[in-house]
Design a protein around this motif. Structure first.
Motif, PDB file in Angstrom:
ATOM      1  N   UNK A   9       0.831  -1.207   0.000  1.00 36.82           N
ATOM      2  CA  UNK A   9       0.000   0.000   0.000  1.00 36.82           C
ATOM      3  C   UNK A   9       0.863   1.254   0.000  1.00 36.82           C
ATOM      4  N   UNK A  10       1.926   1.244   0.808  1.00 39.01           N
ATOM      5  CA  UNK A  10       2.813   2.412   0.877  1.00 39.01           C
ATOM      6  C   UNK A  10       3.481   2.676  -0.466  1.00 39.01           C
ATOM      7  N   UNK A  11       3.927   1.623  -1.122  1.00 40.73           N
ATOM      8  CA  UNK A  11       4.571   1.780  -2.433  1.00 40.73           C
ATOM      9  C   UNK A  11       3.572   2.304  -3.462  1.00 40.73           C
ATOM     10  N   UNK A  12       2.353   1.759  -3.440  1.00 41.78           N
ATOM     11  CA  UNK A  12       1.331   2.206  -4.388  1.00 41.78           C
ATOM     12  C   UNK A  12       0.985   3.688  -4.162  1.00 41.78           C
ATOM     13  N   UNK A  13       0.850   4.093  -2.928  1.00 44.76           N
ATOM     14  CA  UNK A  13       0.543   5.495  -2.615  1.00 44.76           C
ATOM     15  C   UNK A  13       1.682   6.404  -3.062  1.00 44.76           C
ATOM     16  N   UNK A  14       2.917   5.955  -2.850  1.00 45.10           N
ATOM     17  CA  UNK A  14       4.070   6.739  -3.295  1.00 45.10           C
ATOM     18  C   UNK A  14       4.035   6.932  -4.806  1.00 45.10           C
ATOM     19  N   UNK A  17       1.576   9.407  -5.995  1.00 48.10           N
ATOM     20  CA  UNK A  17       1.844  10.795  -5.600  1.00 48.10           C
ATOM     21  C   UNK A  17       2.802  11.503  -6.550  1.00 48.10           C
ATOM     22  N   UNK A  18       3.436  10.752  -7.462  1.00 42.85           N
ATOM     23  CA  UNK A  18       4.416  11.347  -8.361  1.00 42.85           C
ATOM     24  C   UNK A  18       3.724  12.056  -9.526  1.00 42.85           C
ATOM     25  N   UNK A  19       4.145  13.279  -9.781  1.00 47.59           N
ATOM     26  CA  UNK A  19       3.642  14.035 -10.930  1.00 47.59           C
ATOM     27  C   UNK A  19       4.607  15.171 -11.220  1.00 47.59           C
ATOM     28  N   UNK A  20       4.357  15.893 -12.285  1.00 50.47           N
ATOM     29  CA  UNK A  20       5.280  16.945 -12.732  1.00 50.47           C
ATOM     30  C   UNK A  20       5.354  18.132 -11.782  1.00 50.47           C
ATOM     31  N   UNK A  21       4.440  18.196 -10.816  1.00 45.97           N
ATOM     32  CA  UNK A  21       4.439  19.311  -9.870  1.00 45.97           C
ATOM     33  C   UNK A  21       5.280  19.030  -8.625  1.00 45.97           C
ATOM     34  N   UNK A  22       5.727  17.802  -8.476  1.00 48.91           N
ATOM     35  CA  UNK A  22       6.498  17.423  -7.294  1.00 48.91           C
ATOM     36  C   UNK A  22       7.959  17.814  -7.494  1.00 48.91           C
ATOM     37  N   UNK A  23       8.534  18.482  -6.514  1.00 48.51           N
ATOM     38  CA  UNK A  23       9.920  18.950  -6.618  1.00 48.51           C
ATOM     39  C   UNK A  23      10.897  17.835  -6.270  1.00 48.51           C
ATOM     40  N   UNK A  27      10.338  14.703  -3.578  1.00 50.01           N
ATOM     41  CA  UNK A  27      10.520  13.298  -3.939  1.00 50.01           C
ATOM     42  C   UNK A  27      11.516  12.629  -3.005  1.00 50.01           C
ATOM     43  N   UNK A  28      12.593  13.324  -2.680  1.00 52.16           N
ATOM     44  CA  UNK A  28      13.584  12.774  -1.766  1.00 52.16           C
ATOM     45  C   UNK A  28      12.966  12.498  -0.396  1.00 52.16           C
ATOM     46  N   UNK A  29      12.207  13.430   0.109  1.00 54.94           N
ATOM     47  CA  UNK A  29      11.582  13.250   1.419  1.00 54.94           C
ATOM     48  C   UNK A  29      10.588  12.092   1.406  1.00 54.94           C
ATOM     49  N   UNK A  30       9.784  12.015   0.357  1.00 56.96           N
ATOM     50  CA  UNK A  30       8.819  10.924   0.236  1.00 56.96           C
ATOM     51  C   UNK A  30       9.541   9.569   0.185  1.00 56.96           C
ATOM     52  N   UNK A  31      10.657   9.526  -0.531  1.00 56.87           N
ATOM     53  CA  UNK A  31      11.408   8.285  -0.667  1.00 56.87           C
ATOM     54  C   UNK A  31      11.997   7.858   0.671  1.00 56.87           C
ATOM     55  N   UNK A  32      12.531   8.798   1.409  1.00 58.86           N
ATOM     56  CA  UNK A  32      13.117   8.484   2.711  1.00 58.86           C
ATOM     57  C   UNK A  32      12.061   7.967   3.684  1.00 58.86           C
ATOM     58  N   UNK A  33      10.881   8.544   3.622  1.00 53.71           N
ATOM     59  CA  UNK A  33       9.786   8.075   4.486  1.00 53.71           C
ATOM     60  C   UNK A  33       9.370   6.670   4.071  1.00 53.71           C
ATOM     61  N   UNK A  34       9.254   6.447   2.765  1.00 51.68           N
ATOM     62  CA  UNK A  34       8.844   5.137   2.252  1.00 51.68           C
ATOM     63  C   UNK A  34       9.818   4.043   2.683  1.00 51.68           C
ATOM     64  N   UNK A  35      11.093   4.355   2.677  1.00 56.56           N
ATOM     65  CA  UNK A  35      12.129   3.347   2.939  1.00 56.56           C
ATOM     66  C   UNK A  35      12.697   3.423   4.350  1.00 56.56           C
TER      67      UNK A  35
END
Length: 267
Positions: A9-14, A17-23, A27-35
């Protein structure tokens, strides 16, 4: 199995959440939280002496006279001051040499379109000194037990592998933010262990790309020559010109091209 479902679920939500508006920072912060608190398996691939890699470079127009001005610097990685865009493993003004271990795959990597009738120069490099290269998304040592932890590790490596090698086009350039974050957060090993990054080719897991860190590739690779492909059709390749191992432009030589590239072509 609840933990596994939560990770999925966490991977799918991540991913959603990705789109051209994400800086890049987001993305780095989201990745660190995911992992967070996850041990990512590490696999180092050993590339042996004699292995061949290829690099494609599409010309900006069909005039082959421009090749008369090429020199050694045109065949290796670009100087960092000439790099204005993100790549799969580079920031702006960061020089990385991208190669593929398959001739045809390197054309796919640069999104070569034969309908545009633009010539492409494909260079061949041969490994002169075997080296280790960390495999992004590669499975680590096999775990014979099918416990939750081993399955979760596989979920993360599968996620890294698929996300890292996704095709990038207009509107999805943000994927380069993600690929850089993945590589340089989880796979940035000391140069003594890994001289480059290995990753699965775009849309084809049977082939691999290797990206060399700055100022290291010429210590490991020998330049073998290049072919100037004017046209690609069902009849094969049209190769009127080539560069020899001394970077000299010359007419195509059937024997030399076949020995280096093993190609079916017409001059």
């Amino acid at each position: 199995m609840k933990k596994i479902a939560e990770v999925q679920d966490k991977i799918r939500i991540f991913e959603q959440s990705l789109n051209s508006q994400v800086s890049e920072e987001e993305i780095m912060q989201k990745l660190l939280v995911l992992c967070n608190n996850v041990e990512i398996p590490i696999k180092v691939v050993n590339w042996e002496t004699g292995t061949k890699f290829y690099r494609a470079r599409i010309l900006k127009n069909s005039d082959l006279n421009q090749l008369k001005n090429w020199d050694k610097s045109d065949f290796w990685s670009l100087p960092k001051n000439n790099i204005y865009k993100y790549g799969r493993l580079n920031h702006v003004k960061e020089s990385v040499l991208y190669l593929s271990n398959d001739f045809n795959q390197t054309l796919k990597e640069v999104r070569f379109d034969p309908n545009k009738k633009l010539p492409v120069v494909i260079s061949c490099f041969e490994v002169k000194q075997s080296f280790g290269s960390v495999h992004i998304g590669g499975d680590g040592p096999k775990d014979s037990s099918e416990n939750n932890l081993s399955i979760i590790k596989s979920l993360y490596t599968d996620f890294f592998r698929s996300q890292f090698s996704k095709p990038v086009g207009i509107g999805t350039e943000y994927l380069y933010f993600l690929s850089n974050a993945i590589a340089k957060t989880f796979y940035d090993l000391p140069i003594q262990v890994s001289k480059a990054w290995t990753y699965n080719a775009v849309d084809n897991y049977n082939f691999y790309n290797v990206a060399f860190k700055a100022n290291i590739s010429d210590q490991i690779l020998d330049y073998k020559g290049s072919v100037v492909v004017k046209e690609i059709s069902e009849n094969g390749l049209t190769i009127p010109l080539m560069f020899n191992e001394k970077y000299q432009l010359c007419l195509s030589n059937n024997e030399v091209i076949n020995s280096i590239f093993n190609l079916r072509f017409q001059a």
